[in-house]
Design a protein around this motif. Sequence first.
Motif, PDB file in Angstrom:
ATOM      1  N   SER A  49       0.829  -1.205   0.000  1.00 34.48           N
ATOM      2  CA  SER A  49       0.000   0.000   0.000  1.00 34.48           C
ATOM      3  C   SER A  49       0.861   1.253   0.000  1.00 34.48           C
ATOM      4  O   SER A  49       0.534   2.255  -0.654  1.00 34.48           O
ATOM      5  CB  SER A  49      -0.914   0.022   1.224  1.00 34.48           C
ATOM      6  N   SER A  53       0.701   4.008  -2.876  1.00 29.63           N
ATOM      7  CA  SER A  53       0.362   5.394  -2.542  1.00 29.63           C
ATOM      8  C   SER A  53       1.479   6.349  -2.958  1.00 29.63           C
ATOM      9  O   SER A  53       1.207   7.479  -3.369  1.00 29.63           O
ATOM     10  CB  SER A  53       0.044   5.540  -1.055  1.00 29.63           C
ATOM     11  N   HIS A  57       0.877   9.299  -5.467  1.00 30.80           N
ATOM     12  CA  HIS A  57       1.268  10.637  -5.032  1.00 30.80           C
ATOM     13  C   HIS A  57       2.166  11.305  -6.069  1.00 30.80           C
ATOM     14  O   HIS A  57       2.004  12.493  -6.384  1.00 30.80           O
ATOM     15  CB  HIS A  57       1.968  10.571  -3.684  1.00 30.80           C
ATOM     16  N   ILE A 121      -3.651  11.991  -0.055  1.00 27.44           N
ATOM     17  CA  ILE A 121      -2.731  10.872  -0.291  1.00 27.44           C
ATOM     18  C   ILE A 121      -1.572  10.926   0.698  1.00 27.44           C
ATOM     19  O   ILE A 121      -1.133   9.887   1.204  1.00 27.44           O
ATOM     20  CB  ILE A 121      -2.244  10.870  -1.751  1.00 27.44           C
ATOM     21  N   LEU A 124      -2.760   9.459   3.835  1.00 34.29           N
ATOM     22  CA  LEU A 124      -2.778   7.991   3.747  1.00 34.29           C
ATOM     23  C   LEU A 124      -1.383   7.399   3.919  1.00 34.29           C
ATOM     24  O   LEU A 124      -1.222   6.359   4.569  1.00 34.29           O
ATOM     25  CB  LEU A 124      -3.366   7.542   2.414  1.00 34.29           C
ATOM     26  N   GLN A 125      -0.388   8.052   3.340  1.00 35.44           N
ATOM     27  CA  GLN A 125       0.978   7.545   3.467  1.00 35.44           C
ATOM     28  C   GLN A 125       1.416   7.527   4.930  1.00 35.44           C
ATOM     29  O   GLN A 125       2.035   6.559   5.382  1.00 35.44           O
ATOM     30  CB  GLN A 125       1.939   8.403   2.643  1.00 35.44           C
TER      31      GLN A 125
END
Length: 138
Positions: A49, A53, A57, A121, A124-125
């Motif tokens: 993931s 990502s 990004h 994003i 999320l990272q």
Amino acid sequence: MNMSVLVMAQLLKNSRPILYAGYLAFSVSMLVYLFLSTHTICNFFLISSSIFSLLLHQYIALRVQFDADLLQAFIYHPTQTTDQLDQSLLHFKLIPIAKTQRSWEQRTLGCLKLFKLQFFILFLQYLILFSMLLIHIN
């Protein structure tokens, strides 16, 4: 052209640190995966993931920078028309026909959505990174 186009161009132009923060999150995630984690399926999913990502990004950052450059070009070369821009983008298949003839207000709102997506994003990272650290602690 109005002041909102100039403001949006400057905002997008200064988005590079967001990408660097994403690189940092990815680098630390890789270090956690390589040196601290037990190589379980959960950690493998998280690192996958993280890779996905980062790639997403990078793509969004390229689009944000491209939009910033286009807005900047229009500010400094006001003789160019929106129709010329749309025809150029259509020629290179960078926009669908349905998105031509938009107002500058709609265009800057689209740019702002893309900029916000870049922040999401990044969030999320870091969420992935903190998940990996929590799994390691437990």
